[in-house]
Design an enzyme around this catalytic site. Structure first.
Site, PDB file in Angstrom:
ATOM      1  CD  GLU A  77      -1.739  -2.377   1.620  1.00  0.00           C
ATOM      2  OE1 GLU A  77      -0.554  -2.599   1.942  1.00  0.00           O
ATOM      3  OE2 GLU A  77      -2.646  -3.230   1.744  1.00  0.00           O
TER       4      GLU A  77
ATOM      5  CG  PHE B  81      -9.647  -9.227  12.029  1.00  0.00           C
ATOM      6  CD1 PHE B  81      -8.366  -9.605  12.429  1.00  0.00           C
ATOM      7  CD2 PHE B  81      -9.986  -9.334  10.685  1.00  0.00           C
ATOM      8  CE1 PHE B  81      -7.448 -10.095  11.507  1.00  0.00           C
ATOM      9  CE2 PHE B  81      -9.071  -9.831   9.758  1.00  0.00           C
ATOM     10  CZ  PHE B  81      -7.797 -10.203  10.167  1.00  0.00           C
ATOM     11  CD  GLN B  82      -7.392  -7.148   8.245  1.00  0.00           C
ATOM     12  OE1 GLN B  82      -8.302  -6.909   7.462  1.00  0.00           O
ATOM     13  NE2 GLN B  82      -6.258  -7.743   7.884  1.00  0.00           N
TER      14      GLN B  82
ATOM     15  CG  MET C 178      22.823  12.006   2.148  1.00  0.00           C
ATOM     16  SD  MET C 178      24.034  13.123   1.392  1.00  0.00           S
ATOM     17  CE  MET C 178      23.101  13.713  -0.020  1.00  0.00           C
TER      18      MET C 178
ATOM     19  CE  LYS D  78     -17.708  -6.161   3.784  1.00  0.00           C
ATOM     20  NZ  LYS D  78     -17.124  -7.476   3.699  1.00  0.00           N
TER      21      LYS D  78
END
Ligand SMILES: Cc1ncc(C[n+]2csc(CCOP(=O)(O)OP(=O)(O)O)c2C)c(N)n1
Ligand SMILES: [Mg+2]
Lengths: 561, 163
Positions: free
Chosen positions: A49, A111-112, A475, A161
């Protein structure tokens, strides 16, 4: 007309002119994905993502449109955070849609479930949790409006949802009105007149362009102003391409790794016209010494950028393009006298700086990274869209690829986010299929989002990746060399994959150059292949980026070579 | 120029969930101070008013104003500092009330037009409203008796009508 939340989302996206979505599915967004399969959106299935957000960022910068991401709740949402923070630092317009657990489970440690609105509050321009289906249509429209107007930025919409499959009346397009949000586009003309007076008086003026010029599509207006008044132009990293990089008035980049002449001219300038910049510490160095003899004009659409770090003589809140247009229009009626004659001593001084201390490197038996970037510039005739990773590779890209047009240099400027370049290149390639898109990469950074090679291959996006492979987190190693007595603690990256075989494993093409004479053929070969290519340039390991202004020093106090 | 000072802001915001946390987050994220904070709905139920006291030098205060106004849900930011406004704060003070002090405490309460709202065997709870000076003054007078606890609402303010 009654539509489901998922249908409403698809419909509003269409109306907002969206054609591409960068996303990754999951439980909370199943309804969206189900509906998506019945639309003609170009959905780019990323492999992480974070990649989706950087890709949307690259897409937005290359196209000038709003980039759109769609991800699931919980880990899908948290994976976007780095990308959002990068876009927020660079004022890139994005709309990120995250799934959320059903409304009745919010707050239950379901959940999630994560509070992504809470997590992203400080790194978005604005964000929403839509708990009621009746708000959905309005919120999506507001999100696009907020993302692209004023000082642009990322806007996140968190959608539970149950809202995705609830139904509501679809009201159809209406223009967005927010009583609490009204960006100022039109500048105060009195202030514009003051700028003209200052231009008339100035002996050593400099224009300083930033990302705001590119965001407001004001490059032509800025170029007109500079040429008309014969004022030399420098830019921040974000402003590269706002003014032609091969123009005689071009000073090169400003700041920590700016050119000698750009930094010196700021040190001596008596007038600094800054446009769409926010005076980041990487640009100013020691604040008290920055442009110490100059009257400073600051044009910016965001009032918080003005007076934040630097005291300004003429603040000008307004859109860069509109303000520059006013300035150019009002200059028509002003007698500037013999501008070129008047400006000659200043321009001569600048040429002298350029002659004594140009950007330079010496190409010996191992490949110099700067040489690779110069060859890339040459062989693409300066036409490519360049994205970068972060570190030395990014600075060499900025110094040695001369950007003649806006929207062709795409880099994580404010956040300096390693792993940005490859997904951003993918997004830029989606936006501009006919262009050459090259990610100038470091061997460390490229490993941070290398999984997106699969995305490039799957969607036939022929991005080119030029790894300046120094086997170091270069760097950081450079700072250790200069400021930590060469104690190269944890910056050796010799344990890397064989990038050529890695490319092949992904179904892309891998090429390697070990000697200076390989560089040109490798680039030519890569450019001739209409597929993703990784070019692995084995470069001088301990090359440094110069000039360099040590942290806390004045920008005129540069370390040279 | 760069003098640190207290500033009183009256901020109108959308009356929506999360708005207060945007404001508080702005202050903590940027390292600004909040000295007191009061929030409640206005006559328009879609709008809330936040009254806030903050401290900073001129440059910080200017940034605070601009940063607040930049938040999408902020409708208006008014700096009431030094303006002609009425400021009030309500304070509850639980003070030790030994028999030999009770008369004195009641006298102070009377002078300040405060109220005793709860009486226990060993304490009085006093309610007082006023501006900062008045509240400080009564605290100082009560201190010798022993203040057990104190709770303050934070400042609220309203501009005076021009006459
Ligand atoms: C996500 C992230 N982690 C750490 C850093 C700190 N950092 C800045 S540059 C750099 C080294 C990058 O190495 P490489 O990609 O090989 O580029 P080079 O400098 O060698 O060109 C690191 C670790 C960062 N900018 N971003
Ligand atoms: Mg490296």
């Amino acid at each position: 007309m009654q539509l489901t939340g998922a249908q409403i989302l698809m419909k509003v996206l269409k109306e907002e002119g969206v054609d591409t979505i960068f996303g990754y599915p999951g439980g909370a967004v199943l309804d969206f994905y189900d509906e998506l399969s019945r639309t003609d959106f170009n959905h780019i299935l990323v492999r992480h993502e974070q990649g989706a957000v950087h890709a949307a960022d690259g897409y937005a910068r290359a196209s000038g449109k709003v980039g759109v991401c769609l991800v699931t709740s919980g880990p899908g949402a948290t994976n976007t955070v780095t990308g959002i923070a990068s876009a927020n630092s660079d004022s890139i317009p994005l709309v990120i849609i995250t799934g959320q657990v059903p409304t009745h489970l919010i707050g239950n440690d379901a959940f999630q479930e994560v509070d992504i609105v809470g997590i992203t509050r400080p790194c978005t321009k604005h964000n929403y949790l839509v708990k009621n289906i009746d708000d959905l249509e309005r919120v999506i429209r507001e999100a696009f409006y907020i993302a692209r107007s004023g000082r642009p930025g990322p806007v996140l919409i968190d959608i539970p949802k149950d809202v995705t499959n609830a139904k509501a009346d679809y009201k159809g397009f209406e223009s967005v009105k927010l009583r609490s949000y009204n960006p100022t586009y039109e500048p105060n003309l009195k202030q514009v007149r003051k700028v003209i007076e200052l231009i008339q008086q100035a002996q050593k003026p400099v224009i300083f362009a930033g990302g705001g010029v590119i965001l407001s599509k004001a490059s032509d207006d800025l170029t007109e102003l500079a040429r008309k008044t014969q004022i030399p132009v420098t830019a921040s990293l974000m402003g590269l391409g706002a003014f032609p990089g091969t123009d005689p008035l071009w000073l090169g980049m400003l700041g920590m790794h700016g050119t000698y002449r750009a930094n010196m001219s700021i040190g001596e300038a008596d007038l600094l016209i800054s446009v769409g910049v926010r005076f980041d510490d990487r640009v100013t160095g020691k604040l008290e010494a920055f442009a110490r003899y100059a009257q400073i004009v600051q044009i910016d659409i965001d009032p918080t950028s003005i007076h934040k770090n630097i005291p300004v003589s003429v603040p000008l809140v307004g859109d860069c393009k509109i303000t520059l247009k006013h300035l150019n229009r009002m200059l028509v009626d002003v007698d500037l006298g013999n501008v070129s004659g008047k400006r000659q001593p200043w321009l001569d001084q600048i040429s002298a700086w350029r002659k004594t201390t140009p950007l330079a490197y010496e190409q010996k038996e191992t490949i110099k990274p700067q040489y690779v970037v110069e060859k890339l510039f040459e062989l693409t005739k300066g036409q490519a869209i360049i994205t970068t990773e972060v570190g030395q590779n990014q600075m060499w890209a900025a110094q040695y690829y001369h950007f003649n047009r806006p929207n062709h240099f795409i880099t994580s400027g404010g956040l300096g986010c390693m792993g940005f370049g490859l997904p951003a290149a993918i997004g830029a390639q989606v936006a501009c299929p006919e262009k050459i898109v090259i990610d100038i990469a470091g061997d460390g950074s490229i490993q941070m989002n290398i999984q997106e090679m699969a995305t490039a291959v799957q969607f036939c996006l022929p991005v080119k990746i030029a790894i300046l492979n120094n086997g170091y987190l270069g760097m950081v190693r450079q700072w250790q060399e200069l400021f930590y007595k060469k104690n190269y603690s944890c910056t050796n990256m010799e344990h890397a994959p064989d990038f050529v075989r890695l490319a092949e494993a992904y179904g892309a093409v891998g090429l390697r150059a070990k000697k200076p004479e390989d560089v040109e053929p490798v680039i030519q070969k890569a450019l001739s292949i209409n597929r993703p290519v990784i070019m692995d340039f084995v470069v001088e390991r301990e090359e440094g980026v110069y000039p360099m202004v040590p942290a806390g020093k004045a920008i005129t106090e540069m370390l040279l070579v | 120029m760069m003098t640190e000072g207290k500033h009183l802001f009256s901020i109108l915001v959308d009356n929506q969930p999360g708005v207060l946390s945007r404001i508080v987050g702005l202050f903590s994220g940027r390292g600004y101070n909040i000295e007191s904070l009061c929030v409640a709905e206005t006559l328009d139920p879609q709008v809330s008013r936040i009254t806030m006291v903050t401290i900073g030098d001129d440059q910080i205060i200017e940034q605070i104003k601009k940063q607040l106004f930049k938040l999408i849900n902020v409708i208006k930011v008014n700096d009431l500092t030094g303006s002609n406004c009425i400021q009030r704060e309500l304070v509850l003070i639980k003070v030790m009330a030994k028999p030999e002090h009770r008369a004195e405490i009641l006298r102070i309460v009377d002078i300040f037009r405060a109220k005793v709202v709860d009486v226990g065997p060993e304490h009085y709870t006093i309610e007082i409203t006023g501006n900062e000076d008045k509240l400080l003054a009564i605290q100082n007078l009560l201190k010798p008796m022993g203040i057990k606890e104190i709770v303050r609402t934070g400042n609220i303010a309203l501009l005076r009508e021009t006459k």
